[in-house]
Structure formats: structure tokens, C-alpha cells
Design a protein around this motif. Structure first.
Motif, PDB file in Angstrom:
ATOM      1  N   PRO A   1     102.008  63.307  -0.275  1.00 54.28           N
ATOM      2  CA  PRO A   1     103.423  63.454   0.100  1.00 54.28           C
ATOM      3  C   PRO A   1     103.595  64.154   1.437  1.00 54.28           C
ATOM      4  O   PRO A   1     102.981  65.202   1.683  1.00 54.28           O
ATOM      5  CB  PRO A   1     103.991  64.299  -1.047  1.00 54.28           C
ATOM      6  N   GLY A   2     104.383  63.564   2.317  1.00 57.59           N
ATOM      7  CA  GLY A   2     104.658  64.151   3.611  1.00 57.59           C
ATOM      8  C   GLY A   2     103.546  64.012   4.626  1.00 57.59           C
ATOM      9  O   GLY A   2     103.636  64.572   5.724  1.00 57.59           O
ATOM     10  N   GLN A   3     102.509  63.262   4.280  1.00 57.74           N
ATOM     11  CA  GLN A   3     101.382  63.105   5.194  1.00 57.74           C
ATOM     12  C   GLN A   3     101.150  61.634   5.516  1.00 57.74           C
ATOM     13  O   GLN A   3     101.692  60.750   4.866  1.00 57.74           O
ATOM     14  CB  GLN A   3     100.118  63.717   4.581  1.00 57.74           C
ATOM     15  N   GLY A   4     100.344  61.406   6.525  1.00 59.11           N
ATOM     16  CA  GLY A   4     100.004  60.045   6.899  1.00 59.11           C
ATOM     17  C   GLY A   4      98.923  59.464   6.007  1.00 59.11           C
ATOM     18  O   GLY A   4      98.312  60.158   5.198  1.00 59.11           O
ATOM     19  N   ARG A   5      98.706  58.172   6.179  1.00 58.38           N
ATOM     20  CA  ARG A   5      97.678  57.480   5.405  1.00 58.38           C
ATOM     21  C   ARG A   5      96.324  57.709   6.075  1.00 58.38           C
ATOM     22  O   ARG A   5      96.177  57.466   7.282  1.00 58.38           O
ATOM     23  CB  ARG A   5      98.027  55.995   5.335  1.00 58.38           C
ATOM     24  N   VAL A   6      95.347  58.153   5.299  1.00 56.48           N
ATOM     25  CA  VAL A   6      94.058  58.577   5.832  1.00 56.48           C
ATOM     26  C   VAL A   6      92.929  57.749   5.221  1.00 56.48           C
ATOM     27  O   VAL A   6      92.904  57.526   4.004  1.00 56.48           O
ATOM     28  CB  VAL A   6      93.819  60.072   5.535  1.00 56.48           C
ATOM     29  N   LEU A   7      91.998  57.329   6.072  1.00 56.39           N
ATOM     30  CA  LEU A   7      90.832  56.597   5.591  1.00 56.39           C
ATOM     31  C   LEU A   7      89.914  57.519   4.805  1.00 56.39           C
ATOM     32  O   LEU A   7      89.552  58.602   5.264  1.00 56.39           O
ATOM     33  CB  LEU A   7      90.057  55.998   6.760  1.00 56.39           C
ATOM     34  N   LEU A   8      89.532  57.071   3.606  1.00 54.57           N
ATOM     35  CA  LEU A   8      88.583  57.819   2.777  1.00 54.57           C
ATOM     36  C   LEU A   8      87.190  57.220   2.837  1.00 54.57           C
ATOM     37  O   LEU A   8      86.197  57.933   2.956  1.00 54.57           O
ATOM     38  CB  LEU A   8      89.039  57.828   1.324  1.00 54.57           C
ATOM     39  N   ALA A   9      87.132  55.909   2.686  1.00 57.79           N
ATOM     40  CA  ALA A   9      85.841  55.232   2.597  1.00 57.79           C
ATOM     41  C   ALA A   9      86.027  53.773   2.970  1.00 57.79           C
ATOM     42  O   ALA A   9      87.097  53.203   2.742  1.00 57.79           O
ATOM     43  CB  ALA A   9      85.270  55.342   1.191  1.00 57.79           C
ATOM     44  N   ALA A  10      84.973  53.203   3.527  1.00 65.46           N
ATOM     45  CA  ALA A  10      85.018  51.786   3.879  1.00 65.46           C
ATOM     46  C   ALA A  10      83.642  51.189   3.690  1.00 65.46           C
ATOM     47  O   ALA A  10      82.621  51.896   3.779  1.00 65.46           O
ATOM     48  CB  ALA A  10      85.494  51.601   5.311  1.00 65.46           C
ATOM     49  N   ILE A  11      83.629  49.893   3.433  1.00 67.90           N
ATOM     50  CA  ILE A  11      82.368  49.172   3.256  1.00 67.90           C
ATOM     51  C   ILE A  11      82.452  47.887   4.055  1.00 67.90           C
ATOM     52  O   ILE A  11      83.414  47.119   3.936  1.00 67.90           O
ATOM     53  CB  ILE A  11      82.072  48.924   1.756  1.00 67.90           C
ATOM     54  N   MET A  12      81.454  47.697   4.904  1.00 70.11           N
ATOM     55  CA  MET A  12      81.463  46.566   5.828  1.00 70.11           C
ATOM     56  C   MET A  12      81.269  45.244   5.091  1.00 70.11           C
ATOM     57  O   MET A  12      80.662  45.197   4.016  1.00 70.11           O
ATOM     58  CB  MET A  12      80.354  46.738   6.864  1.00 70.11           C
ATOM     59  N   TRP A  13      81.776  44.177   5.741  1.00 73.31           N
ATOM     60  CA  TRP A  13      81.615  42.843   5.162  1.00 73.31           C
ATOM     61  C   TRP A  13      80.179  42.394   5.235  1.00 73.31           C
ATOM     62  O   TRP A  13      79.721  41.619   4.397  1.00 73.31           O
ATOM     63  CB  TRP A  13      82.523  41.843   5.886  1.00 73.31           C
ATOM     64  N   ARG A  14      79.454  42.875   6.270  1.00 74.37           N
ATOM     65  CA  ARG A  14      78.075  42.446   6.456  1.00 74.37           C
ATOM     66  C   ARG A  14      77.146  43.636   6.252  1.00 74.37           C
ATOM     67  O   ARG A  14      77.332  44.677   6.877  1.00 74.37           O
ATOM     68  CB  ARG A  14      77.893  41.884   7.867  1.00 74.37           C
ATOM     69  N   GLY A  15      76.204  43.495   5.393  1.00 68.60           N
ATOM     70  CA  GLY A  15      75.212  44.551   5.187  1.00 68.60           C
ATOM     71  C   GLY A  15      75.640  45.633   4.237  1.00 68.60           C
ATOM     72  O   GLY A  15      74.840  46.473   3.844  1.00 68.60           O
ATOM     73  N   ASN A  16      76.921  45.650   3.888  1.00 70.21           N
ATOM     74  CA  ASN A  16      77.426  46.636   2.930  1.00 70.21           C
ATOM     75  C   ASN A  16      77.234  48.078   3.384  1.00 70.21           C
ATOM     76  O   ASN A  16      77.132  48.984   2.556  1.00 70.21           O
ATOM     77  CB  ASN A  16      76.799  46.441   1.543  1.00 70.21           C
ATOM     78  N   SER A  17      77.162  48.306   4.692  1.00 64.46           N
ATOM     79  CA  SER A  17      77.095  49.698   5.137  1.00 64.46           C
ATOM     80  C   SER A  17      78.420  50.388   4.847  1.00 64.46           C
ATOM     81  O   SER A  17      79.474  49.759   4.827  1.00 64.46           O
ATOM     82  CB  SER A  17      76.770  49.772   6.624  1.00 64.46           C
TER      83      SER A  17
END
Length: 127
Positions: free
Chosen positions: A41-57
């Protein structure tokens, strides 16, 4: 058009675990970099985790590194976020997102890079 649907949110006590799922329909899931963001609440949207389409890094925000794990199952068109050792400050709405750009060497932390978003699922961690 790609549709993303999150599930698995809820109320959990501090120290507990939850596993979020995000099911995709339409498009080519295996070609998308997938990510989880959250917005308190009251904050921006923040990236937590991501997984690449290639190689699954994978990549993680410092705030969740060692506690959260992102994974994907291309056969099920689903990305997951396993969340352990939850803290009250993890309380937020959690969103999954898909980036269809194939040229990025690493996942982008910017919301504008993501083409498709889920509706969000609420995670509440009680102390």
C-alpha cells in the motif's frame, strides 16, 4: 492475447510459507521471461524475482534472496513463486508478469518492460 492468472495468496503467520502460481493462456509461454512483482500500500510495484525464457536463469531482489524461489513449468504454462520465512513486510499484492522481448540478456526490473500482467493476489503476513 495472453492472460495471466495468479493464485495461492492468503493469510499466513510470520515464518510461514506460501506458494504462488501464475497460469498463462494464449501466446507462447516458453518464449516469455516471467517475473513476480509486488506492490505494498502506498508504494510502487517492485520486481521480486524473474526467470528468463532461455536457460531458465533467475534473478532476485535482495529483500527476498534466499527466501523466495521462482520456477517455471513450460509444459503447464505456469510460473511459481515459493515463499519461505515470510515476514510482515512481505505483505503486499503480488503480480506475475510476462516480457515477450527475446533480446534482453537479463530480466528488466522495470514494469514498463513487461507486456502482460495478472490481476494480482493478496499476501498478508501476520506478526
Amino acid at each position: 492475447q495472453v492472460q495471466l492468472t495468479e493464485s495461492g495468496g492468503g493469510l499466513v503467520q510470520a515464518g510461514g510459507s506460501l506458494k504462488l502460481s501464475c497460469a498463462a493462456s494464449g501466446g507462447t509461454f516458453a518464449a516469455y521471461t516471467m517475473a513476480w512483482f509486488r506492490q505494498a500500500p502506498g508504494q510502487g510495484r517492485v520486481l521480486l524475482a524473474a526467470i528468463m525464457w532461455r536457460g531458465n536463469s533467475t534473478t532476485y531482489a535482495d529483500s527476498v534472496k534466499g527466501r523466495f524461489t521462482i520456477s517455471r513449468d513450460n509444459a503447464k504454462n505456469t510460473v511459481y513463486l515459493q515463499m519461505n520465512s515470510l515476514k510482515p513486510e512481505d505483505t503486499a499484492v503480488y503480480y506475475c508478469a510476462a516480457d515477450q522481448a527475446l533480446y534482453r540478456p537479463v530480466p528488466s526490473p522495470h514494469t514498463t518492460a513487461y507486456d502482460f500482467w495478472g490481476q494480482g493476489t493478496q499476501v498478508t503476513v501476520s506478526s
